[in-house]
Motif scaffolding. Sequence first.
Motif, PDB file in Angstrom:
ATOM      1  N   THR A  98       0.848  -1.190   0.000  1.00 40.09           N
ATOM      2  CA  THR A  98       0.000   0.000   0.000  1.00 40.09           C
ATOM      3  C   THR A  98       0.882   1.237   0.000  1.00 40.09           C
ATOM      4  OG1 THR A  98      -1.731  -1.141   1.238  1.00 40.09           O
ATOM      5  CG2 THR A  98      -1.804   1.259   1.238  1.00 40.09           C
ATOM      6  N   THR A  99       0.616   2.171  -0.895  1.00 38.50           N
ATOM      7  CA  THR A  99       1.389   3.405  -0.964  1.00 38.50           C
ATOM      8  C   THR A  99       0.641   4.528  -0.246  1.00 38.50           C
ATOM      9  OG1 THR A  99       0.374   4.006  -3.071  1.00 38.50           O
ATOM     10  CG2 THR A  99       2.416   2.727  -3.157  1.00 38.50           C
ATOM     11  N   ALA A 100       1.339   5.635  -0.016  1.00 42.30           N
ATOM     12  CA  ALA A 100       0.765   6.754   0.734  1.00 42.30           C
ATOM     13  C   ALA A 100      -0.562   7.251   0.153  1.00 42.30           C
ATOM     14  CB  ALA A 100       1.774   7.893   0.827  1.00 42.30           C
ATOM     15  N   PRO A 101      -0.709   7.416  -1.173  1.00 43.43           N
ATOM     16  CA  PRO A 101      -1.999   7.890  -1.694  1.00 43.43           C
ATOM     17  C   PRO A 101      -3.157   6.946  -1.380  1.00 43.43           C
ATOM     18  CG  PRO A 101      -0.293   8.073  -3.356  1.00 43.43           C
ATOM     19  CD  PRO A 101       0.303   7.294  -2.230  1.00 43.43           C
ATOM     20  N   GLU A 102      -2.864   5.636  -1.252  1.00 45.86           N
ATOM     21  CA  GLU A 102      -3.914   4.675  -0.942  1.00 45.86           C
ATOM     22  C   GLU A 102      -4.278   4.689   0.540  1.00 45.86           C
ATOM     23  OE1 GLU A 102      -5.381   3.057  -3.379  1.00 45.86           O
ATOM     24  OE2 GLU A 102      -3.992   3.761  -4.924  1.00 45.86           O
ATOM     25  N   ILE A 103      -3.401   5.250   1.367  1.00 46.39           N
ATOM     26  CA  ILE A 103      -3.655   5.316   2.807  1.00 46.39           C
ATOM     27  C   ILE A 103      -4.664   6.413   3.127  1.00 46.39           C
ATOM     28  CG2 ILE A 103      -2.587   5.882   5.042  1.00 46.39           C
ATOM     29  CD1 ILE A 103      -0.029   4.548   3.952  1.00 46.39           C
ATOM     30  N   SER A 104      -4.503   7.582   2.487  1.00 41.73           N
ATOM     31  CA  SER A 104      -5.421   8.695   2.747  1.00 41.73           C
ATOM     32  C   SER A 104      -5.366   9.715   1.625  1.00 41.73           C
ATOM     33  CB  SER A 104      -5.064   9.388   4.071  1.00 41.73           C
ATOM     34  OG  SER A 104      -5.862  10.555   4.260  1.00 41.73           O
ATOM     35  N   GLN A 105      -6.507  10.339   1.356  1.00 43.70           N
ATOM     36  CA  GLN A 105      -6.592  11.390   0.347  1.00 43.70           C
ATOM     37  C   GLN A 105      -5.732  12.591   0.688  1.00 43.70           C
ATOM     38  OE1 GLN A 105     -10.881  12.132   1.259  1.00 43.70           O
ATOM     39  NE2 GLN A 105     -10.302  14.296   1.319  1.00 43.70           N
ATOM     40  N   ILE A 106      -5.434  12.794   1.974  1.00 45.20           N
ATOM     41  CA  ILE A 106      -4.733  14.014   2.365  1.00 45.20           C
ATOM     42  C   ILE A 106      -3.297  14.034   1.850  1.00 45.20           C
ATOM     43  CG2 ILE A 106      -6.157  14.650   4.327  1.00 45.20           C
ATOM     44  CD1 ILE A 106      -4.318  13.194   6.176  1.00 45.20           C
ATOM     45  N   PHE A 107      -2.726  12.871   1.566  1.00 48.93           N
ATOM     46  CA  PHE A 107      -1.371  12.856   1.005  1.00 48.93           C
ATOM     47  C   PHE A 107      -1.365  13.526  -0.370  1.00 48.93           C
ATOM     48  CE2 PHE A 107       1.997  10.946  -1.568  1.00 48.93           C
ATOM     49  CZ  PHE A 107       3.098  11.172  -0.766  1.00 48.93           C
ATOM     50  N   GLY A 108      -2.229  13.064  -1.271  1.00 50.63           N
ATOM     51  CA  GLY A 108      -2.296  13.653  -2.599  1.00 50.63           C
ATOM     52  C   GLY A 108      -2.718  15.108  -2.582  1.00 50.63           C
ATOM     53  N   GLU A 109      -3.590  15.454  -1.640  1.00 46.51           N
ATOM     54  CA  GLU A 109      -4.014  16.854  -1.533  1.00 46.51           C
ATOM     55  C   GLU A 109      -2.836  17.766  -1.197  1.00 46.51           C
ATOM     56  OE1 GLU A 109      -8.612  15.997  -0.009  1.00 46.51           O
ATOM     57  OE2 GLU A 109      -7.066  16.650   1.414  1.00 46.51           O
ATOM     58  N   MET A 110      -1.984  17.321  -0.272  1.00 49.44           N
ATOM     59  CA  MET A 110      -0.818  18.132   0.094  1.00 49.44           C
ATOM     60  C   MET A 110       0.140  18.291  -1.090  1.00 49.44           C
ATOM     61  SD  MET A 110      -1.282  19.072   3.258  1.00 49.44           S
ATOM     62  CE  MET A 110      -3.021  19.165   2.789  1.00 49.44           C
ATOM     63  N   ILE A 111       0.345  17.196  -1.828  1.00 52.83           N
ATOM     64  CA  ILE A 111       1.208  17.255  -3.012  1.00 52.83           C
ATOM     65  C   ILE A 111       0.626  18.229  -4.038  1.00 52.83           C
ATOM     66  CG2 ILE A 111       2.089  15.939  -4.971  1.00 52.83           C
ATOM     67  CD1 ILE A 111       3.529  15.205  -2.429  1.00 52.83           C
ATOM     68  N   GLY A 112      -0.683  18.145  -4.251  1.00 55.23           N
ATOM     69  CA  GLY A 112      -1.322  19.014  -5.221  1.00 55.23           C
ATOM     70  C   GLY A 112      -1.200  20.484  -4.876  1.00 55.23           C
TER      71      GLY A 112
END
Length: 356
Positions: free
Chosen positions: A48-62
């Motif tokens: 499992t990668t960070a984006p699959e753990i929680s939406q907040i990871f991708g949101e911070m990157i974005g």
Amino acid sequence: MSLTDHLVARIRETGPLSLADYMADCLLHPRFGYYTTRDPLGAQGDFTTAPEISQIFGEMIGLALAQSWLDQGAPGRFTLAELGPGRGTLMADLLRAARAVPGFLDAAEVCLVEASPTLRAVQAETLKDHAPRWLDRAEDLPEGQPLFAVANEFFDALPVRQFVRQADGWCERLVGLRDGTLAFGLGAAAPQPALEHRLEDTRDGDLVEICEAAPPIVAELARRIAGHGGAALIVDYGDWRSLGDTLQALRAHERADVLSDPGSADLTAHVDFEVLAGAASAAGSGHSRLTPQGVFLERLGITQRAQALARGLTGDALDTLVAAHRRLTHPDEMGNLFKVLGLYPTQAAPPPGLDR
């Protein structure tokens, strides 16, 4: 025929394989390769990668990339790329968060560098509203316009070679046969110019890994960023300089034998960020200080975002959010193991969350 049969036949015909050649067949063989035959992510997969753990990871990157875009004058057309986008989850979360920045999505041309046909199909469904363009290699990214890119757990899956220091040179660790079964062995000692700088910090018996595929990819990103603007965020596990055997196989979220049932497990190795930074500098871009993932995400406001989401949650949903935040940021979980390196034009500021 299985991949094991293919590898045994290849070794009998041409001799022992470098670890890089073995990994390449295990991961990307067109018929038997791990990534070409399955979706490896999530609870039903192997990791499992960070984006699959929680939406907040991708949101911070974005939001970090969108702020870099604003800081560089909000160019009217740019490439928004992800290398190794998995299921497309990170890009979907990134795009959703970046919608709050006027003009960003309208200016973005979404490009996905993906080798797996299986994952491309999943990404097409996840990102069907954003018309992504798929590319086979980083070299295929558009030229002549700014590049804003992310590579999360991409470089750790690139094949590595391993060398053991001996008194009379470096011996390469190879995959050969013992009694007809795949087994590790050492080649003859020989000079390795690429490891000359490692004589200062290693002793006889130490093992050092080299990922020959990584520097050219970073150079492609850095050259575009140096020439036309943009930024890249490289997120992966590893450190500033690699030392020791970090190769691992994961099957059903458990460690597995690297040589057992090849093609059925994910193979990865820690990233040597010193090499990536050197490749970026040589190609003309700046690079940030290497930063733990937890520190990076906290600087971007992940705790405040988690608290905002938590206000509408109770019970299991709240517990899941709290656990995800901890897993992404806590030093004993992904917070220190994973690091972030940013690329940016030398005349610009580093991406938010990172320092020079």
